[in-house]
Design an enzyme around this catalytic site. Structure first.
Site, PDB file in Angstrom:
ATOM      1  N   LYS A  75      10.641   2.845  10.482  1.00 47.57           N
ATOM      2  CA  LYS A  75      10.016   1.614   9.989  1.00 47.57           C
ATOM      3  C   LYS A  75      10.274   0.483  10.977  1.00 47.57           C
ATOM      4  O   LYS A  75      11.391   0.317  11.450  1.00 47.57           O
ATOM      5  CB  LYS A  75      10.653   1.280   8.640  1.00 47.57           C
ATOM      6  CG  LYS A  75       9.762   0.546   7.686  1.00 47.57           C
ATOM      7  CD  LYS A  75      10.475   0.407   6.363  1.00 47.57           C
ATOM      8  CE  LYS A  75       9.572   0.441   5.172  1.00 47.57           C
ATOM      9  NZ  LYS A  75       8.363   1.224   5.239  1.00 47.57           N
ATOM     10  N   SER A 128      -2.016   3.967  18.575  1.00 47.01           N
ATOM     11  CA  SER A 128      -3.097   3.646  17.651  1.00 47.01           C
ATOM     12  C   SER A 128      -3.865   4.896  17.250  1.00 47.01           C
ATOM     13  O   SER A 128      -4.034   5.814  18.047  1.00 47.01           O
ATOM     14  CB  SER A 128      -4.057   2.663  18.313  1.00 47.01           C
ATOM     15  OG  SER A 128      -5.134   2.430  17.438  1.00 47.01           O
ATOM     16  N   GLY A 129      -4.325   4.890  16.023  1.00 47.90           N
ATOM     17  CA  GLY A 129      -5.133   6.019  15.571  1.00 47.90           C
ATOM     18  C   GLY A 129      -4.654   6.594  14.248  1.00 47.90           C
ATOM     19  O   GLY A 129      -5.208   7.580  13.762  1.00 47.90           O
ATOM     20  N   LYS A 183      -1.252  -3.481  21.977  1.00 46.19           N
ATOM     21  CA  LYS A 183      -1.554  -2.822  20.691  1.00 46.19           C
ATOM     22  C   LYS A 183      -1.818  -3.864  19.602  1.00 46.19           C
ATOM     23  O   LYS A 183      -2.722  -3.718  18.777  1.00 46.19           O
ATOM     24  CB  LYS A 183      -0.383  -1.907  20.298  1.00 46.19           C
ATOM     25  CG  LYS A 183      -0.409  -1.424  18.847  1.00 46.19           C
ATOM     26  CD  LYS A 183      -1.454  -0.358  18.614  1.00 46.19           C
ATOM     27  CE  LYS A 183      -1.831  -0.053  17.185  1.00 46.19           C
ATOM     28  NZ  LYS A 183      -0.843   0.036  16.168  1.00 46.19           N
ATOM     29  N   GLU A 190      -9.641  -5.196  15.999  1.00 39.41           N
ATOM     30  CA  GLU A 190     -10.071  -4.302  14.913  1.00 39.41           C
ATOM     31  C   GLU A 190     -10.414  -5.117  13.656  1.00 39.41           C
ATOM     32  O   GLU A 190     -11.415  -4.840  12.985  1.00 39.41           O
ATOM     33  CB  GLU A 190      -8.933  -3.312  14.643  1.00 39.41           C
ATOM     34  CG  GLU A 190      -9.169  -2.343  13.534  1.00 39.41           C
ATOM     35  CD  GLU A 190      -7.923  -1.469  13.291  1.00 39.41           C
ATOM     36  OE1 GLU A 190      -7.345  -0.955  14.271  1.00 39.41           O
ATOM     37  OE2 GLU A 190      -7.521  -1.335  12.127  1.00 39.41           O
TER      38      GLU A 190
HETATM   39  P1  NDP Z   1       7.423   4.319   7.841  1.00 43.11           P
HETATM   40  O1  NDP Z   1       7.107   3.056   8.503  1.00 43.11           O
HETATM   41  O2  NDP Z   1       7.065   4.492   6.422  1.00 43.11           O
HETATM   42  O3  NDP Z   1       9.015   4.568   7.994  1.00 43.11           O
HETATM   43  C1  NDP Z   1       9.665   5.642   7.380  1.00 43.11           C
HETATM   44  C2  NDP Z   1      10.662   6.279   8.333  1.00 43.11           C
HETATM   45  O4  NDP Z   1      11.613   5.305   8.782  1.00 43.11           O
HETATM   46  C3  NDP Z   1      11.444   7.377   7.651  1.00 43.11           C
HETATM   47  O5  NDP Z   1      11.654   8.407   8.581  1.00 43.11           O
HETATM   48  C4  NDP Z   1      12.742   6.670   7.298  1.00 43.11           C
HETATM   49  O6  NDP Z   1      13.836   7.537   7.157  1.00 43.11           O
HETATM   50  C5  NDP Z   1      12.916   5.823   8.514  1.00 43.11           C
HETATM   51  N1  NDP Z   1      13.844   4.707   8.309  1.00 43.11           N
HETATM   52  C6  NDP Z   1      13.638   3.616   7.535  1.00 43.11           C
HETATM   53  N2  NDP Z   1      14.705   2.790   7.618  1.00 43.11           N
HETATM   54  C7  NDP Z   1      15.598   3.387   8.438  1.00 43.11           C
HETATM   55  C8  NDP Z   1      16.876   3.022   8.932  1.00 43.11           C
HETATM   56  N3  NDP Z   1      17.460   1.874   8.584  1.00 43.11           N
HETATM   57  N4  NDP Z   1      17.491   3.867   9.781  1.00 43.11           N
HETATM   58  C9  NDP Z   1      16.912   5.015  10.147  1.00 43.11           C
HETATM   59  N5  NDP Z   1      15.695   5.416   9.736  1.00 43.11           N
HETATM   60  C10 NDP Z   1      15.044   4.606   8.888  1.00 43.11           C
HETATM   61  O7  NDP Z   1       6.854   5.563   8.687  1.00 43.11           O
HETATM   62  P2  NDP Z   1       5.409   5.776   9.347  1.00 43.11           P
HETATM   63  O8  NDP Z   1       5.447   7.153   9.872  1.00 43.11           O
HETATM   64  O9  NDP Z   1       4.297   5.349   8.448  1.00 43.11           O
HETATM   65  O10 NDP Z   1       5.392   4.734  10.575  1.00 43.11           O
HETATM   66  C11 NDP Z   1       6.356   4.772  11.605  1.00 43.11           C
HETATM   67  C12 NDP Z   1       6.053   3.632  12.562  1.00 43.11           C
HETATM   68  O11 NDP Z   1       4.756   3.834  13.118  1.00 43.11           O
HETATM   69  C13 NDP Z   1       6.012   2.247  11.905  1.00 43.11           C
HETATM   70  O12 NDP Z   1       6.473   1.300  12.831  1.00 43.11           O
HETATM   71  C14 NDP Z   1       4.559   2.036  11.639  1.00 43.11           C
HETATM   72  O13 NDP Z   1       4.225   0.664  11.546  1.00 43.11           O
HETATM   73  C15 NDP Z   1       3.960   2.683  12.875  1.00 43.11           C
HETATM   74  N6  NDP Z   1       2.570   3.110  12.763  1.00 43.11           N
HETATM   75  C16 NDP Z   1       2.098   3.625  11.600  1.00 43.11           C
HETATM   76  C17 NDP Z   1       0.773   4.015  11.503  1.00 43.11           C
HETATM   77  C18 NDP Z   1       0.271   4.622  10.264  1.00 43.11           C
HETATM   78  O14 NDP Z   1      -0.949   4.857  10.190  1.00 43.11           O
HETATM   79  N7  NDP Z   1       1.120   4.905   9.279  1.00 43.11           N
HETATM   80  C19 NDP Z   1      -0.155   3.854  12.626  1.00 43.11           C
HETATM   81  C20 NDP Z   1       0.453   3.388  13.817  1.00 43.11           C
HETATM   82  C21 NDP Z   1       1.759   3.009  13.843  1.00 43.11           C
HETATM   83  P3  NDP Z   1      14.173   8.179   5.704  1.00 43.11           P
HETATM   84  O15 NDP Z   1      13.275   9.382   5.578  1.00 43.11           O
HETATM   85  O16 NDP Z   1      15.619   8.550   5.797  1.00 43.11           O
HETATM   86  O17 NDP Z   1      13.907   7.139   4.676  1.00 43.11           O
END
Ligand code: NDP
Length: 481
Positions: A75, A128-129, A183, A190
């Site tokens: 996150k 992105s995507g 980005k 977008e």
């Molecule tokens: P999330 O943003 O929902 O994050 C969840 C992940 O972060 C889990 O693996 C969680 O671990 C971990 N996490 C949260 N807090 C901590 C912490 N304090 N220490 C260690 N791990 C932590 O996941 P997404 O896959 O949706 O997105 C990941 C990144 O990619 C984000 O920055 C997002 O903005 C970006 N992104 C997302 C897109 C999308 O379409 N979703 C597109 C492009 C970019 P746990 O399982 O233990 O909770």
């Protein structure tokens, strides 16, 4: 056997990028704060490639070949700092930490500085995507040092989307936070792309009287013109959708309150800092805000605020020429929005010392990301070689397109205003265009007023090197300040 890369953070994005690396023959070490996600990924997709599941950061780091490459996909915000803090004591000089999340570019600049002090590379990468892209080929915008790109770049290029000519939609953007910055602006663009489509949709409905399914046909036709793009294509799909519960057009049962996750807002905030007039992006962010902020206020406004126009129910334009007018207004507004976004990149490059190559940046957006479009090939060509225009709109091909679109664009904006239909980006993009080409702006009066009430001084057109002030409360003579 050591892994080529490690991924920590196995929610949807991290898991899909890890699988994408594995599909390209890389050995991928897996780690997640809570173990469940690692286990689930191994159970569901472990057979797709070479994975090394790990339970602790130490295990993750130990499983990697050197220089180590660790991709953080947690996150955005504080969690990224927390993971970096856990990783850095375990890494050696020359190792590479990669942040592929949607991090704020100023955070990336700070993290890069802090890691560099420890001899580590920190690479902020814009991806992105969405989940689909992460799995099958995203558009990738890496920042960080040029040296780290030598080791990391080929891997990222392998998993990235490819343009129609086969070029990877991944290239080094510039140092520290440049990748995340680009980005961010991509996301702002977008927003504007979606808003101009929305404005066209509204005008086709309210002025041309086209039902959603008829509009779907129109957007399909438009997708065969210079507007050809992913967003136009899926607009046709969404407009054609029929709600299974009511049998109505799907679009008519969706609440008209747009959500946002914040990157559009960041773009506008940063544009304000830079003094970059990205009016199309700003209007798009505000249009979403207006739609969703105060339902009670919107409801009351409908009851109490007059339209100031007569009965418009008969005023449906059956002229097919109007549909073409809207298409051209959409295209011209879109061009202005790209011109503004790219100009913002130029200004940011100057501010932060990045040598941003606009042809390369346009080329990365040609596939894998939401704004992928034919237009990006033309924009890329406009910036290639030594003929780069000062503003995208000055490229000869775009001068011709805008000249062709202008009468339509003005008619559409006038019609929207007459009919009380908001078209904030169509109209503000036209205002930007007209302001840019106007020999004198009302800024002269602004300067006069500022000098009057605040002695802020002004420049003279016939003596530009000095600043002047009028003794407004004295004899009103002019003095050099
Ligand atoms: P999330 O943003 O929902 O994050 C969840 C992940 O972060 C889990 O693996 C969680 O671990 C971990 N996490 C949260 N807090 C901590 C912490 N304090 N220490 C260690 N791990 C932590 O996941 P997404 O896959 O949706 O997105 C990941 C990144 O990619 C984000 O920055 C997002 O903005 C970006 N992104 C997302 C897109 C999308 O379409 N979703 C597109 C492009 C970019 P746990 O399982 O233990 O909770």
């Amino acid at each position: 056997k050591k892994a080529h890369i490690g991924v920590t953070g196995l929610a949807v994005m991290g898991a899909n990028l890890a699988r994408n690396f594995a599909h390209h023959g890389y050995t991928v070490a897996l780690h997640n704060r809570s173990e469940g996600k690692t286990t689930a990924l191994m159970e569901e997709h472990g057979s797709e490639g070479d994975f090394i599941p790990t339970e602790t950061m130490e295990e993750l780091v130990d499983s990697l070949e050197k220089p180590r490459r660790v991709l953080i996909m947690v996150k955005a915000g504080a969690p990224v700092d927390s993971v970096i803090e856990q990783l850095t004591p375990l890494l050696d000089e020359g190792d590479i930490i990669i942040d592929g999340g949607n991090s704020y570019f100023q955070d990336t600049r700070r993290r890069e500085r802090e890691c560099a002090e420890k001899g580590l590379h920190f690479v902020g990468v814009g991806v992105s995507g969405g989940e689909e892209g992460a799995l099958n080929g995203p558009s990738i915008m890496p920042g960080g040092s040029e040296e780290s790109y030598k080791s990391l770049g080929p891997m990222l290029e392998d998993i990235s989307a490819k343009a129609d000519d086969g070029t990877p939609c991944c290239a080094w953007i510039g140092t520290d936070g440049a990748g995340h910055f680009v980005k961010m602006v991509h996301n702002g663009i977008e927003y504007a792309d979606m808003q101009v489509i929305g404005e066209a949709h509204e005008l086709l409905r309210s002025v041309a009287g086209l039902e959603p399914a008829e509009q779907a046909d129109v957007f399909e036709e438009w997708n065969a013109t210079e507007l050809s793009s992913y967003l136009i294509e899926i607009t046709a799909q969404v407009l054609r959708q029929v709600d299974s519960r009511t049998g109505k057009p799907f679009i008519d049962v969706v609440a008209d309150a747009a959500g946002q996750k914040g990157t559009g807002r960041w773009t506008v905030q940063e544009a304000l800092e830079l003094g970059s007039p990205v009016t199309a992006i700003a209007e798009s962010v505000f249009a979403r805000a207006l739609s969703s902020s105060e339902p009670v206020m919107r409801k009351e406004a409908q009851e109490v605020l007059p339209a100031g126009i007569g009965d418009t129910t008969e005023d449906v334009v059956k002229d097919p020429g109007f549909v073409e007018d809207v298409r051209k207004a959409l295209y011209a507004s879109k061009l202005v929005s790209y011109a503004q976004g790219l100009d913002m990149l130029t200004m940011a490059g100057r501010e932060y010392g990045w040598q941003l190559d606009l042809a390369t940046i346009a080329s990365l957006w040609r596939n894998g990301c939401i704004i992928r479009a034919e237009l990006l090939n033309v924009i890329m060509a406009a910036y290639q070689g030594d003929k780069a225009p000062l503003n995208l709109l000055f490229a000869p091909e775009f001068i011709t397109s805008i000249e062709d679109a202008l009468p339509s664009w003005r008619r559409v904006v006038a019609r929207a205003v007459e009919r009380g239909i908001p078209a904030p980006v169509f109209s503000s993009a036209l205002a930007y265009y007209d302001a840019l080409r106007r020999p004198r702006l009302n800024a002269a009066l602004t300067q006069g007023l500022r000098d009057y009430f605040g002695a802020h001084t002004y420049k003279r057109i016939d003596d530009p090197d000095s600043s002047f002030h009028v003794l407004w409360s004295g004899d009103r003579s002019e003095v050099v300040s």
